[in-house]
Write a protein that holds these residues in place. Structure first.
Motif, PDB file in Angstrom:
ATOM      1  N   VAL A  75       1.241  -0.875  -0.316  1.00 20.35           N
ATOM      2  CA  VAL A  75      -0.308   0.188   0.372  1.00 20.35           C
ATOM      3  C   VAL A  75       0.904   1.310   0.334  1.00 20.35           C
ATOM      4  O   VAL A  75       1.637   1.261   0.674  1.00 20.35           O
ATOM      5  CB  VAL A  75      -0.629  -0.523   1.218  1.00 20.35           C
ATOM      6  N   VAL A 110      -7.637   1.751   0.442  1.00 19.15           N
ATOM      7  CA  VAL A 110      -7.301   1.045   2.084  1.00 19.15           C
ATOM      8  C   VAL A 110      -8.660   1.433   3.139  1.00 19.15           C
ATOM      9  O   VAL A 110      -9.649   1.792   2.679  1.00 19.15           O
ATOM     10  CB  VAL A 110      -6.703   1.364   2.958  1.00 19.15           C
ATOM     11  N   TRP A 120      -5.657   7.234   0.960  1.00 19.71           N
ATOM     12  CA  TRP A 120      -5.216   6.652   2.223  1.00 19.71           C
ATOM     13  C   TRP A 120      -4.534   8.169   1.743  1.00 19.71           C
ATOM     14  O   TRP A 120      -3.218   8.527   0.913  1.00 19.71           O
ATOM     15  CB  TRP A 120      -3.814   6.354   2.046  1.00 19.71           C
TER      16      TRP A 120
END
Length: 225
Positions: A33, A39, A58
């Motif tokens: 990530v 997310v 994010w």
């Protein structure tokens, strides 16, 4: 905390583990990530009158930001300043979340060389990073940041910062909003932190285009510390 972590569990597994209602589309597992990626997050929903599993971008974007690009610089919020920060204070007071993770990546410097490492619970239990969220723009794009704190114990040998990890008994108070910042932001006890393993991994994690379980494979003959 560096800008890479892993979150690979299914919606069904996360919903069960966090006792949350799934209100979002299934996200593919990610072993790498990076900032601005979608997310999973756990938050309290007034609409559903329940804890929900949702998806956020994010990198928190404050409501007053001109565009989403600002979020790339706001993936983390420091525990020491989050309650009073112009960008984060409102979310900390009213919109806190949990960010599920399997572990996170850092780079340990040894002279001129850097060694990538993966930090993860020895028993494989999911982690809950303390997070905050905000909704931006007419489309109410959900964005989030991970709270970081000073690293403690052996983890301080890896990096001076680490995500604020919350045990299950602290989830309800964190998600409720309000409250005294000091107990909400206290780090895990050293005994619990000792269960976090530091595993050397290969350099491929440094390229965001690489994403798969092979990223967690240890390189040959690497010794840390």
């Amino acid at each position: 905390m560096c800008g890479r972590y892993a979150t690979t569990r299914s919606n069904a597994d996360l919903s069960q583990f966090f006792e949350a209602v799934d209100v979002t589309a299934e996200l593919p597992p990610s072993w790498n990530v990076a900032p601005t990626h979608p997310v999973p997050v756990i938050r309290e929903s007034v609409t559903h009158a329940a804890r929900v599993l949702d998806t956020a971008r994010w990198g928190l974007v404050p409501p007053w930001a001109a565009d989403l690009r600002q979020g790339a610089r706001m993936i983390n919020a420091r525990a020491e300043t989050v309650a009073g920060s112009k960008a984060f204070a409102s979310s900390f007071a009213k919109r806190r979340c949990l960010v599920p993770a399997d572990g996170w990546f850092e780079w340990v410097r040894d002279g001129k060389a850097k060694q990538a490492v993966y930090l993860t619970p020895a028993g494989g239990t999911p982690l809950a990073f303390a997070g905050i969220w905000s909704a931006w723009g007419k489309e109410s794009v959900l964005t989030c940041s991970v709270i970081t704190t000073a690293a403690l114990g052996d983890l301080a040998r890896v990096h001076e910062r680490m995500p604020l990890i919350l045990p299950p008994e602290r989830w309800s108070d964190w998600l409720a909003g309000g409250g005294d910042p000091e107990p909400l932001l206290r780090p895990l006890d050293p005994g619990t932190l000792a269960s976090i393993e530091v595993r050397p991994v290969g350099p491929a994690v440094g390229n965001v285009r690489n994403n798969g379980p092979e990223l967690l494979a240890p390189p040959v003959e690497v010794t840390l510390f």
